[in-house]
Design a protein around this motif. Structure first.
Motif, short mmCIF file in Angstrom:
data_model
loop_
_atom_site.label_atom_id
_atom_site.label_comp_id
_atom_site.label_asym_id
_atom_site.label_seq_id
_atom_site.Cartn_x
_atom_site.Cartn_y
_atom_site.Cartn_z
N GLU A 138 0.84 -1.19 0.00
CA GLU A 138 0.00 0.00 0.00
C GLU A 138 0.88 1.24 0.00
OE1 GLU A 138 -1.43 1.07 4.37
OE2 GLU A 138 -2.09 -0.95 3.80
N ALA A 139 0.28 2.34 -0.41
CA ALA A 139 1.01 3.61 -0.48
C ALA A 139 0.06 4.73 -0.10
CB ALA A 139 1.56 3.83 -1.89
N SER A 140 0.51 5.59 0.82
CA SER A 140 -0.31 6.70 1.31
C SER A 140 0.32 8.04 0.96
CB SER A 140 -0.48 6.60 2.83
OG SER A 140 -1.17 5.42 3.19
N PHE A 141 -0.55 9.00 0.64
CA PHE A 141 -0.10 10.33 0.24
C PHE A 141 -0.99 11.39 0.88
CE2 PHE A 141 0.83 7.25 -3.00
CZ PHE A 141 2.14 7.50 -3.33
N LEU A 163 -9.25 1.88 -2.32
CA LEU A 163 -8.95 3.29 -2.09
C LEU A 163 -9.52 3.71 -0.74
CD1 LEU A 163 -7.96 6.09 -3.09
CD2 LEU A 163 -10.24 6.40 -4.08
N LYS A 164 -8.70 4.37 0.04
CA LYS A 164 -9.12 4.88 1.35
C LYS A 164 -8.73 6.35 1.45
CE LYS A 164 -8.43 4.07 6.31
NZ LYS A 164 -7.70 3.26 7.31
N VAL A 165 -9.69 7.18 1.80
CA VAL A 165 -9.45 8.61 1.94
C VAL A 165 -9.82 9.04 3.36
CG1 VAL A 165 -10.05 10.93 1.14
CG2 VAL A 165 -9.88 9.05 -0.51
N GLU A 166 -8.95 9.82 3.98
CA GLU A 166 -9.19 10.32 5.33
C GLU A 166 -8.95 11.83 5.36
OE1 GLU A 166 -7.41 7.51 8.49
OE2 GLU A 166 -6.25 7.09 6.66
N SER A 174 -16.53 5.40 0.65
CA SER A 174 -15.99 4.85 -0.59
C SER A 174 -16.87 3.71 -1.07
CB SER A 174 -14.56 4.35 -0.40
OG SER A 174 -13.69 5.39 -0.02
N TRP A 175 -16.96 3.54 -2.37
CA TRP A 175 -17.70 2.41 -2.94
C TRP A 175 -17.11 2.05 -4.28
CZ3 TRP A 175 -19.31 7.41 -3.33
CH2 TRP A 175 -19.73 7.86 -4.58
N ASN A 176 -17.46 0.84 -4.77
CA ASN A 176 -16.95 0.41 -6.08
C ASN A 176 -18.09 0.48 -7.10
OD1 ASN A 176 -18.29 -1.62 -4.77
ND2 ASN A 176 -16.74 -3.17 -5.04
N PRO A 177 -18.08 1.45 -7.98
CA PRO A 177 -19.19 1.67 -8.92
C PRO A 177 -19.37 0.55 -9.94
CG PRO A 177 -17.32 3.06 -9.50
CD PRO A 177 -17.00 2.44 -8.17
N LEU A 178 -18.34 -0.28 -10.14
CA LEU A 178 -18.43 -1.38 -11.11
C LEU A 178 -18.64 -2.71 -10.42
CD1 LEU A 178 -15.52 -0.32 -13.51
CD2 LEU A 178 -17.94 0.30 -13.62
N PHE A 199 -4.83 10.05 1.14
CA PHE A 199 -5.42 8.94 0.40
C PHE A 199 -4.42 7.78 0.33
CE2 PHE A 199 -3.36 11.52 -2.86
CZ PHE A 199 -2.82 10.61 -3.76
N THR A 200 -4.97 6.59 0.43
CA THR A 200 -4.16 5.37 0.45
C THR A 200 -4.62 4.40 -0.63
OG1 THR A 200 -3.84 5.57 2.85
CG2 THR A 200 -3.39 3.42 1.86
N ILE A 201 -3.69 3.92 -1.42
CA ILE A 201 -3.96 2.91 -2.45
C ILE A 201 -3.45 1.58 -1.93
CG2 ILE A 201 -3.57 2.23 -4.86
CD1 ILE A 201 -2.70 5.33 -5.15
#
Length: 216
Positions: A138-141, A163-166, A174-178, A199-201
């Motif tokens: 994971e990677a956070s920015f 995806l996580k956003v704080e 967050s949700w997955n539209p597909l 945000f973290t991927i």
């Protein structure tokens, strides 16, 4: 008495349905983000099906959204591990990259795409960042935002990303539209003055995954 009970049950049902409808509306991707998501899906389907003619359609869809690149000044890795887990992308979800593939007449995403194009837009409907992330990492920015924010994470269908956003209010919705793990959308509200968010991927997959981040 029975009529009162029936009315009460109907009222409760209406409240539940309305609550569900409100939740669905809150999780709708609209505007430029929806337009860009449609273009990304079209391009991904063309690549995964090795369908060169469909790339032209994808190129036209992607060209409807004006994009600008997020620069290194727009976000910062929170630690050395986050920085080292990120690499160059092998696919770019842009009309320019789709056009390059159309010109070649073949679909190949084996090589890094870092030099495939330079977007000419200095400002756009969305800002995008293309990169890749190592498997099981994971990677956070951190970045800055104002008012209503929406972020899209998109990748190939076999990817297993999250995806996580704080922000100062906690974790954003967050949700997955597909309905799979290849696309995630987060929405949150920032103050009117520029404020920090993170945000973290997350890559739960066993292989490196190229992705695009788009933010309004």
């Amino acid at each position: 008495m029975n009529k009162i009970r029936v009315f009460a049950r109907l009222s409760l049902l209406i409240v539940i349905v309305a609550s569900g409808a409100a939740q669905m509306c809150a999780q709708t991707v609209t505007g430029a983000m929806k337009q860009y998501l449609d273009g990304c899906v079209a391009m991904r389907e063309a690549i995964e099906n090795n369908d060169v003619p469909s790339l032209t359609d994808a190129k036209l869809l992607l060209s409807k959204t004006r994009l600008s690149n997020l620069s290194e000044d727009d976000f910062t890795a929170v630690d050395a591990a986050s920085k080292s887990n990120i690499g160059a992308p092998k696919i770019l979800y842009t009309s320019e990259f789709a056009n390059e593939l159309v010109k070649k007449g073949i679909i190949s995403i084996k090589e890094d795409a870092r030099d495939a194009h330079l977007m000419r837009e200095t400002s756009g409907d969305l800002q995008v960042w293309h990169a890749s992330i190592k498997p099981k990492s994971e990677a956070s920015f951190v970045s800055m935002g104002v008012d209503e924010c929406q972020m899209l994470l998109f990748s190939l269908s076999d990817s297993k990303l999250k995806l996580k956003v704080e922000d100062q209010n906690g974790v954003a919705k967050s949700w997955n539209p597909l309905n799979d793990s290849s696309a995630w959308v987060s929405t949150w509200t920032m103050p009117s003055d520029p404020s920090e968010f993170k945000f973290t991927i997350i890559n739960d997959g066993d292989s490196e995954a190229s992705f695009v981040i788009a933010i309004n």
